[in-house]
Design an enzyme around this catalytic site. Structure first.
Site, PDB file in Angstrom:
ATOM      1  N   SER A   1      88.858  82.544  39.546  1.00 30.01           N
ATOM      2  CA  SER A   1      89.762  81.870  40.830  1.00 30.01           C
ATOM      3  C   SER A   1      89.701  80.134  40.205  1.00 30.01           C
ATOM      4  CB  SER A   1      88.569  81.640  41.535  1.00 30.01           C
ATOM      5  OG  SER A   1      88.359  81.033  42.547  1.00 30.01           O
TER       6      SER A   1
ATOM      7  N   HIS B   1     100.132  75.897  52.194  1.00 35.31           N
ATOM      8  CA  HIS B   1     100.810  74.709  52.245  1.00 35.31           C
ATOM      9  C   HIS B   1     102.203  74.966  51.713  1.00 35.31           C
ATOM     10  CE1 HIS B   1      97.209  72.304  53.386  1.00 35.31           C
ATOM     11  NE2 HIS B   1      96.630  73.194  52.969  1.00 35.31           N
TER      12      HIS B   1
ATOM     13  N   THR C   1      98.935  80.877  56.541  1.00 37.73           N
ATOM     14  CA  THR C   1      98.577  80.211  57.870  1.00 37.73           C
ATOM     15  C   THR C   1      99.636  80.452  58.446  1.00 37.73           C
ATOM     16  OG1 THR C   1      97.356  78.387  59.039  1.00 37.73           O
ATOM     17  CG2 THR C   1      98.684  77.913  56.744  1.00 37.73           C
TER      18      THR C   1
ATOM     19  N   LYS D   1     100.198  75.530  59.965  1.00 36.62           N
ATOM     20  CA  LYS D   1     100.290  74.384  59.460  1.00 36.62           C
ATOM     21  C   LYS D   1     102.034  74.452  59.375  1.00 36.62           C
ATOM     22  CE  LYS D   1      96.428  73.888  56.075  1.00 36.62           C
ATOM     23  NZ  LYS D   1      95.411  73.374  56.781  1.00 36.62           N
TER      24      LYS D   1
ATOM     25  N   THR E   1      85.988  90.794  65.897  1.00 33.96           N
ATOM     26  CA  THR E   1      86.329  89.311  66.461  1.00 33.96           C
ATOM     27  C   THR E   1      87.885  89.828  67.059  1.00 33.96           C
ATOM     28  OG1 THR E   1      86.750  87.316  65.638  1.00 33.96           O
ATOM     29  CG2 THR E   1      88.084  88.900  64.564  1.00 33.96           C
ATOM     30  N   THR E   2      87.679  89.037  67.918  1.00 33.94           N
ATOM     31  CA  THR E   2      88.778  89.451  69.458  1.00 33.94           C
ATOM     32  C   THR E   2      89.823  88.604  68.524  1.00 33.94           C
ATOM     33  OG1 THR E   2      87.341  88.463  71.178  1.00 33.94           O
ATOM     34  CG2 THR E   2      89.667  88.401  71.649  1.00 33.94           C
TER      35      THR E   2
ATOM     36  N   THR F   1      85.827  66.346  48.807  1.00 31.65           N
ATOM     37  CA  THR F   1      86.855  67.025  48.977  1.00 31.65           C
ATOM     38  C   THR F   1      87.680  66.296  48.235  1.00 31.65           C
ATOM     39  OG1 THR F   1      87.238  66.714  51.213  1.00 31.65           O
ATOM     40  CG2 THR F   1      88.653  67.581  50.447  1.00 31.65           C
TER      41      THR F   1
HETATM   42  N1  PMP Z   1      94.401  77.738  52.257  1.00 30.31           N
HETATM   43  C1  PMP Z   1      94.272  76.409  52.224  1.00 30.31           C
HETATM   44  C2  PMP Z   1      94.591  75.874  50.865  1.00 30.31           C
HETATM   45  C3  PMP Z   1      93.687  75.269  53.012  1.00 30.31           C
HETATM   46  O1  PMP Z   1      93.992  74.124  53.095  1.00 30.31           O
HETATM   47  C4  PMP Z   1      94.065  75.577  54.113  1.00 30.31           C
HETATM   48  C5  PMP Z   1      93.009  74.574  55.750  1.00 30.31           C
HETATM   49  N2  PMP Z   1      93.282  73.760  54.512  1.00 30.31           N
HETATM   50  C6  PMP Z   1      93.387  76.978  54.872  1.00 30.31           C
HETATM   51  C7  PMP Z   1      93.364  78.017  53.296  1.00 30.31           C
HETATM   52  C8  PMP Z   1      92.578  77.599  55.902  1.00 30.31           C
HETATM   53  O2  PMP Z   1      93.609  77.639  56.440  1.00 30.31           O
HETATM   54  P1  PMP Z   1      93.293  77.459  58.412  1.00 30.31           P
HETATM   55  O3  PMP Z   1      93.510  76.466  58.513  1.00 30.31           O
HETATM   56  O4  PMP Z   1      94.838  78.429  58.869  1.00 30.31           O
HETATM   57  O5  PMP Z   1      92.417  78.281  58.445  1.00 30.31           O
END
Ligand code: PMP
Length: 405
Positions: A136, A216, A244, A247, A276-277, A364
């Site tokens: 990772s 991203h 996702t 975004k 989950t729903t 962060t």
């Molecule tokens: N992977 C990365 C690299 C992210 O930055 C994020 C959200 N900031 C996610 C996954 C999670 O995606 P979501 O906001 O759709 O839950």
């Protein structure tokens, strides 16, 4: 109240570390993004949003909004169940087909968020592949880290984007054990890009699966917005692509795309998918319209504009002598290098200038690299950028940050 002290202590620790989060309460106005009204204790103010991950403004796109209206009028609100128990609608099925096709895969699977997609998929892979070792990248997102932890697989962290370190770790392991390399394309805090081809080459050499988070990048890179792997013609060398819908696609939800047998196994085993729903049909309808639109010339035009705006803002920062960090993508980080000043800069921009950008502090990002992270896009014009630069310069001086400039 039982155990309240423990909760108070936890909050005190977070406050002492400067990590207590205050949410800005925004009222967006359809068609007027990135302008919004922010609600404060002393009243409301008009502001410009500079830190949204709705990178292309698709959350305001008429085609997306119209499909959502249509879906709510014909399907109603919630999905009414898990995917297995009455929660699969035509929109879910069509969206999964569209996403598989987008990424050149035979299957795709929707989750309620990108976070859940990473967590549920990675944690399940450990159950499918006994003896799995997951390599990772050190800067992988929290959702990947969590999934890998819960997978039960052995975990090796390689230094960010460091192929030689990864190779050394892989050489050290039993060649017979199943392996997976997990990494991202665009890293969201620095705006750098992973060495996808080299990672795929190494994966082939060691017979490892590849898992790529394109959260991203989807919507924003590649001919049809399928991400950096599409731009670099590597989609067929990535075994599992995760993305996702929240975004660049401007809606909500997450997904993976992969070989249909992999998808079938995850679908059948991942508790974060099963119990989950399912996503509201209205969300799936909006996401479907957004994904489809960003595959066309409209999408290509938005992507070109998006990149141009990022280049322009970086240039304006540089010309103003502001320490913009190296970023080869749409993410524009400005180095402040001090947590209190970073927070004060953000607060003053918001309260005095109506400019909203969230400070990014430890954990962060590493201590000493505290920053403001700007996400300019097609919705930002040059006037807004000039106002932004002038405001930052004024506050920069007030805070005694001149030396960095
Ligand atoms: N992977 C990365 C690299 C992210 O930055 C994020 C959200 N900031 C996610 C996954 C999670 O995606 P979501 O906001 O759709 O839950």
């Amino acid at each position: 109240m039982k155990h309240l002290k423990a909760f108070e202590d936890a909050l005190t620790d977070i406050r002492d570390e400067g990590r207590y989060r205050v949410f800005v309460d925004l009222q967006r106005h359809r068609g007027n993004f990135p302008k919004a009204t922010a609600k404060f204790e002393d009243g409301e103010r008009e502001i410009t949003v500079w830190c949204s991950n709705d990178y292309l403004g698709m959350g305001q796109d008429d085609d997306v909004l119209n499909s959502m209206h249509e879906a709510i009028d014909s399907f109603g609100a919630g999905s009414g169940g898990t995917r297995n128990i009455s929660g699969t609608t035509r929109y879910h099925v069509e969206l999964e087909r569209e996403l598989a096709d987008l990424h050149g895969k035979t299957g795709a699977l929707l989750f309620t968020s990108g976070y859940v997609a990473n967590d549920a998929t990675l944690s399940t892979l450990g159950k499918i592949l006994p003896g799995l070792i997951i390599y990772s990248d050190a800067l992988n997102h929290a959702s990947m880290i969590e999934g890998i932890r819960r997978s039960g697989a052995d975990r090796r962290i390689f230094r960010h984007n460091d192929i030689e370190h990864l190779r050394a770790l892989m050489e050290n392991d039993d060649p017979e054990r199943p392996k997976l390399i997990a990494f991202e394309s665009v890293y969201s805090m620095d705006g750098d890009v992973g060495p996808l081809k080299e990672l795929c080459d190494l994966a082939d050499e060691f017979n490892a699966l590849t898992y790529l988070d394109e959260v991203h990048a989807v919507g924003m890179y590649g001919e049809e917005g399928a991400g950096v792997a599409q731009r670099e013609q590597l989609m067929d060398r990535i075994d599992i692509i995760e993305g996702t819908l929240g975004k660049a696609y401007g809606v909500m939800g997450g997904y993976i795309a992969a070989h249909d047998t992999i998808i079938d196994a995850i679908r059948s085993m991942a508790s974060g998918f099963i119990f989950t729903t399912s996503t509201c049909p209205v969300m799936a309808a909006g996401a479907l319209a957004s994904v489809r639109k960003l595959r066309t010339d409209d999408g290509r035009a938005l992507r070109a504009d998006h990149q141009a705006k990022a280049v322009l803002l970086k240039e304006k920062f540089r010309q103003a002598g502001l320490p913009v960090m190296d970023s080869v993508t749409h993410i524009v980080p400005l180095l402040v290098g001090d947590p209190e000043k970073c927070k004060a800069l953000s607060d003053t921009l918001l309260f005095d200038f109506g400019i909203y950008v969230q400070p990014i502090n430890y954990p962060t990002v590493p201590r000493g690299t505290e920053r403001l992270r700007f996400t300019p896009g097609p919705v930002h014009d040059e006037v807004m950028m000039d106002e932004l630069v002038a405001a930052i310069l004024a506050v920069w001086k007030q805070l005694g940050l001149e030396e960095a400039a």
